[in-house]
Write an enzyme that holds these catalytic residues in place. Structure first.
Site, PDB file in Angstrom:
ATOM      1  N   GLU A 109       0.744  -1.240   0.209  1.00  0.00           N
ATOM      2  CA  GLU A 109      -0.023  -0.123  -0.263  1.00  0.00           C
ATOM      3  C   GLU A 109       1.061   1.534   0.154  1.00  0.00           C
ATOM      4  OE1 GLU A 109      -3.151   0.726   3.227  1.00  0.00           O
ATOM      5  OE2 GLU A 109      -2.927   2.654   3.227  1.00  0.00           O
ATOM      6  N   CYS A 114      -7.963   3.600   8.255  1.00  0.00           N
ATOM      7  CA  CYS A 114      -9.417   2.980   8.441  1.00  0.00           C
ATOM      8  C   CYS A 114      -9.647   2.801   9.007  1.00  0.00           C
ATOM      9  CB  CYS A 114      -8.952   1.953   7.018  1.00  0.00           C
ATOM     10  SG  CYS A 114     -10.666   1.158   7.081  1.00  0.00           S
ATOM     11  N   SER A 126      -8.128  -9.747   6.261  1.00  0.00           N
ATOM     12  CA  SER A 126      -7.851 -10.787   4.906  1.00  0.00           C
ATOM     13  C   SER A 126      -8.675 -12.006   5.713  1.00  0.00           C
ATOM     14  CB  SER A 126      -6.509 -10.655   4.570  1.00  0.00           C
ATOM     15  OG  SER A 126      -6.236  -9.581   4.211  1.00  0.00           O
TER      16      SER A 126
HETATM   17 FE1  F3S Z   1     -10.055  -0.776   2.831  1.00  0.00          FE
HETATM   18 FE2  F3S Z   1      -9.666  -0.774   5.247  1.00  0.00          FE
HETATM   19 FE3  F3S Z   1     -10.095  -2.657   4.533  1.00  0.00          FE
HETATM   20  S1  F3S Z   1      -8.450   0.502   3.725  1.00  0.00           S
HETATM   21  S2  F3S Z   1      -8.866  -2.210   2.285  1.00  0.00           S
HETATM   22  S3  F3S Z   1     -11.194  -1.277   4.616  1.00  0.00           S
HETATM   23  S4  F3S Z   1      -8.536  -1.725   6.396  1.00  0.00           S
END
Ligand code: F3S
EC number: 1.17.7.4
Length: 283
Positions: free
Chosen positions: A127, A191, A263
């Site tokens: 990223e 995020c 994930s």
């Molecule tokens: Fe996006 Fe946040 Fe997941 S940046 S990929 S929603 S951890």
């Protein structure tokens, strides 16, 4: 034994969206070869399943055939790679998380306005490599307080965060950065899913005898969850799937907490819960 599962454990919005888009490609019935540019998510089981269904992971775009499709993962890619892909005339399926796209846009906009760019995060993480590629790889990437000390004094700078760093890292480094620039514009781009996952993990790790963190060994957000849990719970382990749990370590454990990286699909969390509960029944 009591099992506590952290709120907000597992797939975040961006990963859910990307995995759905990838499976849609598998099921759409066209004849195009489909490739993923780097591992789509940091989860070996999901990556393997997609490979078995025909989505091959490549590390370099020169491995691409004509008339193929390329999936861009949630971490995004540098601007230059986009341009190269466009020249190759392959179909781009862009699964970059919208929150990461926002960081790329901020960086690109301030870079064009003549600001120095500072990214707080891991310089080798895809990223960060991608975001840095939207300011011509000119960003100062800060991984630690020592890195701030070695920064030159900046005239005007814009600072953003890798989406998965901890709030504490952001605040500690930002405080020092303020002393290093005449004008500093900051965007806390951590995020919200990361914040929520981290605070739920922190909360339950204070209430349990043992914490199990499920996620890919190469997943940075999973490693951070592990670190947060370790602070409150000495008995914290990280596993990728239920097969890695040796039930012996649960002996004498009365309450176990479970959390999972962004994930990690729900079924892997469920398999861990099932293994623990079935193991206990067999005692
Ligand atoms: Fe996006 Fe946040 Fe997941 S940046 S990929 S929603 S951890």
């Amino acid at each position: 034994m009591k099992i506590l599962i952290a709120d907000n454990a597992g797939f975040c919005f961006g990963v859910k969206r990307a995995v759905k888009m990838a499976y849609d490609q598998v099921n759409n019935g066209d004849d195009f070869k489909t490739y993923a540019y780097g591992e789509l998510i940091h989860n070996p089981q999901v990556v393997k399943d997609l490979e078995n269904k025909g989505i091959k992971t490549i590390e370099h775009i020169d491995e691409l055939d004509e008339n193929s499709k390329i999936l861009i993962r949630t971490h995004g890619i540098p601007e230059k790679i986009y341009e190269e892909l466009k020249k190759k005339k392959v179909e781009i399926i862009d699964m970059t998380c919208p929150f990461v796209k926002r960081v790329q846009k901020i960086v690109n906009g301030y870079y064009k306005k003549g600001y120095s760019i500072v990214i707080i995060g891991d310089r080798n993480h895809p990223e960060v490599v991608g975001v840095n590629g939207w300011c011509n790889n000119s960003a100062y990437v800060i991984q630690s307080i020592d890195d701030v000390n070695s920064l030159p004094f900046l005239d005007k700078a814009c600072v953003v965060a890798q989406t998965t760093i901890t709030q504490k890292m952001w605040e500690d480094i930002l405080a020092l950065l303020r002393l290093k620039a005449k004008e500093l514009i900051s965007y806390n781009t951590i995020c919200d899913a990361t914040n929520k996952r981290q605070s739920s993990a922190e909360k339950i790790s204070k209430e349990v005898d043992m914490m199990i963190v499920i996620g890919g060994k190469n997943s940075s957000n999973t490693q951070k969850l592990k670190k947060i849990c370790e602070k409150n719970c000495d008995k914290t382990i990280q596993i990728e799937n239920a097969d890695e749990i040796d039930l012996i370590i649960l002996k004498d454990v009365e309450t176990v907490g479970i959390t999972a990286g962004a994930s990690t699909p729900d079924y892997l969390i469920q398999e861990v819960v099932d293994k623990i509960t079935s193991g206990r029944k067999g005692e």
